[in-house]
Design a protein around this motif. Structure first.
Motif, mmCIF file in Angstrom:
data_model
loop_
_atom_site.group_PDB
_atom_site.id
_atom_site.type_symbol
_atom_site.label_atom_id
_atom_site.label_comp_id
_atom_site.label_asym_id
_atom_site.label_seq_id
_atom_site.Cartn_x
_atom_site.Cartn_y
_atom_site.Cartn_z
ATOM 1 N N THR A 1 0.867 -1.181 0.000
ATOM 2 C CA THR A 1 0.000 0.000 0.000
ATOM 3 C C THR A 1 0.901 1.227 0.000
ATOM 4 O OG1 THR A 1 -1.751 -1.126 1.227
ATOM 5 C CG2 THR A 1 -1.785 1.281 1.226
ATOM 6 N N VAL A 2 0.736 2.067 -1.016
ATOM 7 C CA VAL A 2 1.571 3.261 -1.163
ATOM 8 C C VAL A 2 0.732 4.489 -0.825
ATOM 9 C CG1 VAL A 2 3.017 4.619 -2.722
ATOM 10 C CG2 VAL A 2 2.885 2.117 -2.995
ATOM 11 N N SER A 3 1.210 5.295 0.123
ATOM 12 C CA SER A 3 0.508 6.517 0.525
ATOM 13 C C SER A 3 1.430 7.717 0.368
ATOM 14 C CB SER A 3 0.037 6.422 1.982
ATOM 15 O OG SER A 3 -0.799 5.311 2.182
ATOM 16 N N VAL A 4 0.877 8.784 -0.184
ATOM 17 C CA VAL A 4 1.626 10.032 -0.349
ATOM 18 C C VAL A 4 0.886 11.127 0.412
ATOM 19 C CG1 VAL A 4 2.565 11.719 -1.965
ATOM 20 C CG2 VAL A 4 2.410 9.291 -2.630
ATOM 21 N N LEU A 5 1.498 11.631 1.463
ATOM 22 C CA LEU A 5 0.886 12.658 2.304
ATOM 23 C C LEU A 5 1.573 13.993 2.060
ATOM 24 C CD1 LEU A 5 -1.032 13.374 4.729
ATOM 25 C CD2 LEU A 5 0.917 12.855 6.219
ATOM 26 N N PHE A 6 0.767 15.041 1.766
ATOM 27 C CA PHE A 6 1.332 16.378 1.559
ATOM 28 C C PHE A 6 0.391 17.430 2.110
ATOM 29 C CE2 PHE A 6 -1.187 15.320 -2.120
ATOM 30 C CZ PHE A 6 -1.803 16.499 -2.512
ATOM 31 N N SER A 7 0.882 18.662 2.230
ATOM 32 C CA SER A 7 0.127 19.733 2.880
ATOM 33 C C SER A 7 0.067 20.970 1.992
ATOM 34 C CB SER A 7 0.777 20.104 4.218
ATOM 35 O OG SER A 7 0.219 21.291 4.739
#
Length: 261
Positions: free
Chosen positions: A114-120
């Protein structure tokens, strides 16, 4: 019948008797008031609705907020930009964007991962503002100020832990800053105070730039195969601008409603 009449008569007499002392006292108090010329103090009665916003600047602030809101709504896009749909379809990512929240998450699967990309969206304030900037009517595509978007990429395998790779998207490139391994995959994404405390004591790994160049290249290829590539690097700043504009418009609406209430 006679007894009932007698009870009614007694009650009437009792009411009359009980009333007389009160009337007498009232008469006496009235006479004393007139004797000593004491003015009667009365409290004014008003049914006017209380004013909740009494500040002198309130109306001006509401007017200015309304002007700004009208301008933003005139220039906002009413439909989702095409670049969002095109990116999601081409890269198999799912978008998790909650209105009113600062952070956005992209997720996809890759094999058993599972690949997750978190950004703001707060990274929009990181644009380079030092030095000479051209006048607004002289700005060209080459002159546009680029801003970096930090993205935390987490790749998790069930029962095998997870790695979190800190990256920066800018100018169409994804730059890796660090790679950290978590034996317990929960620590990579759990936001609880307990997990945060456990993360503080872990070895975070070396600076990515200090690794062997061949190892760096293979890590970059590893990410590209999972969708962390030039396409993502181009998408992130565009989406940050799009979401920040939506949130700003809603912020104007909320603050205007609060001040005018």
């Amino acid at each position: 019948m006679a007894s009932q009449l007698l009870r009614h008569s007694l009650r009437a007499i009792a009411r009359t008797t009980a009333t007389k002392p009160l009337m007498a006292r009232a008469t006496t108090m009235s006479a004393r008031s007139q004797l000593y010329s004491v003015p009667m103090i009365t409290r004014p009665f008003s049914v006017a609705k209380p004013c909740l916003s009494a500040g002198e600047a309130d109306s001006d602030l509401v007017h200015k907020l309304d002007e700004e809101l009208s301008y933003e709504k005139e220039n906002e896009e009413t439909t989702q930009p095409a670049f969002i749909k095109e990116f999601l379809e081409a890269n198999s990512f799912k978008l998790d964007d909650k209105a009113g929240h600062d952070e956005v998450t992209l997720t996809r699967t890759f094999g058993n991962e599972t690949v997750s990309v978190l950004f703001s969206i707060s990274d929009i304030n990181n644009g380079e503002t030092e030095g000479f900037l051209p006048e607004e009517d002289e700005v060209t595509e080459e002159d546009e100020v680029s801003f970096p978007v930090r993205a935390s990429v987490t790749i998790e395998k069930n029962g095998k832990g997870a790695v979190t790779i800190d990256t920066v998207a800018q100018d169409g490139e994804m730059t890796v800053e660090s790679v950290m391994y978590y034996k317990d995959g929960k620590l990579a994404s759990d936001a609880s105070a307990e997990s945060d405390w456990q993360r503080r004591g872990l070895y975070i790994g070396p600076q990515f730039g200090e690794l062997d160049e061949g190892l760096q290249s293979l890590f970059e290829k590893y990410l590209e195969e999972r969708g962390v590539n030039a396409g993502l690097a181009a998408f992130l700043p565009d989406y940050v601008e799009y979401k920040e504009q939506k949130e700003y418009t809603q912020w104007l609406e909320n603050v205007k409603g609060f001040v005018s209430a």
